[in-house]
Enzyme design. Sequence first.
Site, short mmCIF file in Angstrom:
data_model
loop_
_atom_site.label_atom_id
_atom_site.label_comp_id
_atom_site.label_asym_id
_atom_site.label_seq_id
_atom_site.Cartn_x
_atom_site.Cartn_y
_atom_site.Cartn_z
N ASN A 139 -19.83 -90.58 40.82
CA ASN A 139 -20.66 -90.50 39.72
C ASN A 139 -19.42 -91.26 38.72
O ASN A 139 -18.46 -90.64 38.75
CB ASN A 139 -21.37 -89.53 38.98
CG ASN A 139 -22.39 -89.08 40.11
OD1 ASN A 139 -23.26 -89.59 40.45
ND2 ASN A 139 -22.60 -87.56 40.05
N HIS A 148 -14.38 -87.78 41.70
CA HIS A 148 -14.73 -86.69 42.80
C HIS A 148 -15.87 -87.49 43.63
O HIS A 148 -16.85 -88.05 43.13
CB HIS A 148 -15.20 -85.39 42.53
CG HIS A 148 -16.19 -85.22 41.50
ND1 HIS A 148 -15.90 -85.37 40.18
CD2 HIS A 148 -17.48 -84.72 41.56
CE1 HIS A 148 -16.95 -85.10 39.43
NE2 HIS A 148 -18.26 -84.60 40.31
N MET A 149 -15.85 -87.23 44.75
CA MET A 149 -16.94 -87.71 45.76
C MET A 149 -17.91 -86.53 46.19
O MET A 149 -17.16 -85.51 46.99
CB MET A 149 -16.16 -88.44 46.88
CG MET A 149 -17.43 -89.13 47.91
SD MET A 149 -16.77 -90.48 48.90
CE MET A 149 -15.35 -89.55 49.61
N HIS A 150 -18.94 -86.65 46.25
CA HIS A 150 -19.74 -85.65 46.97
C HIS A 150 -20.14 -86.15 48.33
O HIS A 150 -20.67 -87.24 48.39
CB HIS A 150 -21.45 -85.58 46.17
CG HIS A 150 -21.16 -85.12 44.74
ND1 HIS A 150 -21.47 -83.77 44.26
CD2 HIS A 150 -20.69 -85.86 43.70
CE1 HIS A 150 -21.31 -83.83 42.88
NE2 HIS A 150 -20.80 -84.98 42.41
N GLU A 163 -20.07 -85.06 35.52
CA GLU A 163 -19.81 -83.99 34.56
C GLU A 163 -18.48 -83.38 34.31
O GLU A 163 -18.07 -82.94 33.46
CB GLU A 163 -20.86 -82.93 35.24
CG GLU A 163 -21.98 -83.14 35.12
CD GLU A 163 -23.09 -81.95 35.87
OE1 GLU A 163 -22.54 -81.00 36.40
OE2 GLU A 163 -24.39 -82.29 35.88
N ARG A 201 -16.31 -76.69 48.88
CA ARG A 201 -17.82 -76.39 48.98
C ARG A 201 -18.15 -76.51 47.38
O ARG A 201 -17.46 -75.63 46.60
CB ARG A 201 -18.02 -75.37 49.78
CG ARG A 201 -17.79 -75.41 51.13
CD ARG A 201 -18.64 -74.68 51.95
NE ARG A 201 -18.18 -74.77 53.52
CZ ARG A 201 -18.59 -75.64 54.51
NH1 ARG A 201 -19.60 -76.39 53.91
NH2 ARG A 201 -18.06 -75.56 55.58
N ASP A 202 -19.12 -77.43 47.07
CA ASP A 202 -19.85 -77.08 45.78
C ASP A 202 -20.49 -76.04 45.37
O ASP A 202 -20.98 -75.32 46.33
CB ASP A 202 -20.91 -78.37 45.80
CG ASP A 202 -21.07 -78.66 44.33
OD1 ASP A 202 -21.81 -77.72 43.61
OD2 ASP A 202 -21.00 -79.71 43.85
N ILE A 203 -20.23 -75.36 44.25
CA ILE A 203 -20.78 -74.04 43.88
C ILE A 203 -22.22 -74.08 43.83
O ILE A 203 -22.90 -72.96 43.68
CB ILE A 203 -19.94 -73.34 42.86
CG1 ILE A 203 -20.15 -74.22 41.57
CG2 ILE A 203 -18.51 -73.13 43.11
CD1 ILE A 203 -19.59 -73.52 40.36
#
Length: 116
Positions: A88, A101-103, A96, A30-32
Site C-alpha cells: 500500500n 511493507h509487503m503483505h 497505515e 506475522r501480522d498482529i
Amino acid sequence: MAEETIFSKIIRREIPSDIVYQDELVTAFRDIAPQAPSHILIIPNVLIPTVNDVQPEHEAALGRMLTVAAKIARQEGIDEDGYRLIINCNRHGGQEVYHIHMHLLGGRALGPMLSR
C-alpha cells in the site's frame, strides 16, 4: 526522512513479534491482526516511508522482499494454491505504517482484489 516506526523496533527485536525470517536486508513477521490464515509482513531493514521514496540503492532490499515472500509461501504451504502480495502507498492506498511493507496473504481463496 521519516521518523522511526514500530517496524524499526521489530527489526531490532526491541518489541515482541513473531519473526519468521530475518537477514541483513529484510525482516518478515506475522501480522498482529491477520486477514487470512497466513498473513506475514515483509519489510526492508532500512526505513523507506513509501513506494514514492524508493531509490536505486533500495533495489537489493526490495528484490529480496520478493524472494523471501516466495520462500515463506513455500514454508507456509500456500505456494501451490496461491497467495497475494500487497504494498500500500499513502493514505488513499491504505498505508497505515510509513515504513514500506509487503503483505503476504494466503491459506484460503482471497476473492476479488477490490470491492466493486
